[in-house]
Enzyme design. Structure first.
Site, PDB file in Angstrom:
ATOM      1  N   ASP A  35      59.495  43.377   5.007  1.00 38.41           N
ATOM      2  CA  ASP A  35      58.929  44.604   4.450  1.00 38.41           C
ATOM      3  C   ASP A  35      59.870  45.761   4.779  1.00 38.41           C
ATOM      4  O   ASP A  35      60.395  45.870   5.885  1.00 38.41           O
ATOM      5  CB  ASP A  35      57.533  44.868   5.037  1.00 38.41           C
ATOM      6  N   ILE A  36      60.063  46.646   3.799  1.00 37.27           N
ATOM      7  CA  ILE A  36      61.009  47.760   3.960  1.00 37.27           C
ATOM      8  C   ILE A  36      60.472  48.806   4.946  1.00 37.27           C
ATOM      9  O   ILE A  36      61.258  49.585   5.509  1.00 37.27           O
ATOM     10  CB  ILE A  36      61.311  48.390   2.577  1.00 37.27           C
ATOM     11  N   ASN A  97      46.297  42.558  -0.105  1.00 32.25           N
ATOM     12  CA  ASN A  97      45.553  43.653  -0.726  1.00 32.25           C
ATOM     13  C   ASN A  97      45.417  43.399  -2.223  1.00 32.25           C
ATOM     14  O   ASN A  97      46.330  42.852  -2.851  1.00 32.25           O
ATOM     15  CB  ASN A  97      46.287  44.976  -0.481  1.00 32.25           C
ATOM     16  N   GLU A 105      49.500  48.470  -3.505  1.00 30.95           N
ATOM     17  CA  GLU A 105      50.500  49.389  -4.072  1.00 30.95           C
ATOM     18  C   GLU A 105      51.401  48.700  -5.090  1.00 30.95           C
ATOM     19  O   GLU A 105      51.734  49.288  -6.112  1.00 30.95           O
ATOM     20  CB  GLU A 105      51.357  49.984  -2.952  1.00 30.95           C
ATOM     21  N   VAL A 106      51.828  47.491  -4.773  1.00 30.80           N
ATOM     22  CA  VAL A 106      52.769  46.785  -5.660  1.00 30.80           C
ATOM     23  C   VAL A 106      51.991  45.706  -6.418  1.00 30.80           C
ATOM     24  O   VAL A 106      51.415  44.795  -5.801  1.00 30.80           O
ATOM     25  CB  VAL A 106      53.920  46.153  -4.860  1.00 30.80           C
ATOM     26  N   HIS A 110      51.196  39.447  -3.224  1.00 28.90           N
ATOM     27  CA  HIS A 110      51.995  39.244  -2.004  1.00 28.90           C
ATOM     28  C   HIS A 110      51.078  39.122  -0.807  1.00 28.90           C
ATOM     29  O   HIS A 110      50.012  39.722  -0.757  1.00 28.90           O
ATOM     30  CB  HIS A 110      52.992  40.381  -1.796  1.00 28.90           C
ATOM     31  N   MET A 111      51.539  38.337   0.146  1.00 29.58           N
ATOM     32  CA  MET A 111      50.856  38.200   1.432  1.00 29.58           C
ATOM     33  C   MET A 111      51.715  38.866   2.494  1.00 29.58           C
ATOM     34  O   MET A 111      52.917  38.617   2.576  1.00 29.58           O
ATOM     35  CB  MET A 111      50.690  36.719   1.784  1.00 29.58           C
ATOM     36  N   HIS A 112      51.080  39.758   3.272  1.00 33.01           N
ATOM     37  CA  HIS A 112      51.767  40.337   4.427  1.00 33.01           C
ATOM     38  C   HIS A 112      51.589  39.388   5.608  1.00 33.01           C
ATOM     39  O   HIS A 112      50.461  38.958   5.895  1.00 33.01           O
ATOM     40  CB  HIS A 112      51.139  41.672   4.829  1.00 33.01           C
TER      41      HIS A 112
HETATM   42  P1  AMP Z   1      50.625  46.652  -0.699  1.00 27.49           P
HETATM   43  O1  AMP Z   1      50.036  47.973  -0.321  1.00 27.49           O
HETATM   44  O2  AMP Z   1      49.870  45.490  -0.149  1.00 27.49           O
HETATM   45  O3  AMP Z   1      50.903  46.551  -2.181  1.00 27.49           O
HETATM   46  O4  AMP Z   1      52.029  46.584   0.069  1.00 27.49           O
HETATM   47  C1  AMP Z   1      53.262  46.809  -0.535  1.00 27.49           C
HETATM   48  C2  AMP Z   1      54.318  46.667   0.543  1.00 27.49           C
HETATM   49  O5  AMP Z   1      55.583  46.581  -0.078  1.00 27.49           O
HETATM   50  C3  AMP Z   1      54.392  47.854   1.530  1.00 27.49           C
HETATM   51  O6  AMP Z   1      54.182  47.366   2.868  1.00 27.49           O
HETATM   52  C4  AMP Z   1      55.820  48.383   1.341  1.00 27.49           C
HETATM   53  O7  AMP Z   1      56.392  48.842   2.541  1.00 27.49           O
HETATM   54  C5  AMP Z   1      56.532  47.181   0.756  1.00 27.49           C
HETATM   55  N1  AMP Z   1      57.707  47.472  -0.062  1.00 27.49           N
HETATM   56  C6  AMP Z   1      57.807  48.364  -1.071  1.00 27.49           C
HETATM   57  N2  AMP Z   1      59.039  48.325  -1.601  1.00 27.49           N
HETATM   58  C7  AMP Z   1      59.725  47.371  -0.927  1.00 27.49           C
HETATM   59  C8  AMP Z   1      61.060  46.851  -1.007  1.00 27.49           C
HETATM   60  N3  AMP Z   1      61.933  47.305  -1.910  1.00 27.49           N
HETATM   61  N4  AMP Z   1      61.420  45.883  -0.141  1.00 27.49           N
HETATM   62  C9  AMP Z   1      60.543  45.417   0.784  1.00 27.49           C
HETATM   63  N5  AMP Z   1      59.272  45.858   0.905  1.00 27.49           N
HETATM   64  C10 AMP Z   1      58.879  46.827   0.070  1.00 27.49           C
END
Ligand code: AMP
Length: 127
Positions: A35-36, A97, A105-106, A110-112
């Site tokens: 994660d960035i 999420n 957000e994205v 995805h799984m954290h």
């Molecule tokens: P979510 O809120 O579950 O959609 O989490 C999206 C995650 O993507 C966040 O923890 C961000 O920090 C991460 N993220 C966004 N852009 C990037 C990227 N270019 N590379 C790695 N992680 C990213």
């Protein structure tokens, strides 16, 4: 309502190699990268290579092979990180999420994986 996948999301661009990532693991169906903006010493994002918006989209539309590969990839990464309690590790938290209430957000499933310290309360309590 059928899902529509936005192929301009940031993880789709990572999958197309349009932007870089710090890769942790890649398999036939799955990619994992750091994660960035890490929220823990270990913060890995695991994504299917297929165009799925969130977990319920993935669970209903992905093939058994994609789902097995995704699930086993998470297990492999936790083993690589040395955090599996069954192997003497201190544990981890998985978070996926979805949608507005999940504060996703994205819009690519995805799984954290969060690990490396005590991750704290499961959710922030409000009112
Ligand atoms: P979510 O809120 O579950 O959609 O989490 C999206 C995650 O993507 C966040 O923890 C961000 O920090 C991460 N993220 C966004 N852009 C990037 C990227 N270019 N590379 C790695 N992680 C990213």
């Amino acid at each position: 309502m059928p899902y529509s996948y936005d192929d301009q999301n940031i993880f789709a661009k990572i999958l197309r190699n349009e932007i870089p990532c710090n890769k942790v693991l890649e398999t036939e169906h799955t990619l994992a990268f750091a994660d960035i903006a890490p929220k823990a010493p270990h913060h890995v994002l695991v994504i299917p290579k297929g165009a799925y918006v969130n977990h319920d989209h993935f669970a209903s539309q992905a093939s058994d092979a994609e789902i097995a590969d995704f699930t086993r990839s998470i297990g492999r990464i936790c083993a690589q990180l040395g955090v599996n309690p069954g192997e003497g590790g201190n544990g981890y938290r998985l978070i996926a999420n979805a949608g507005n209430d999940g504060v996703q957000e994205v819009p690519h499933f995805h799984m954290h994986i969060l690990a490396g310290r005590n991750i704290g309360p499961m959710v922030l309590m409000r009112d």
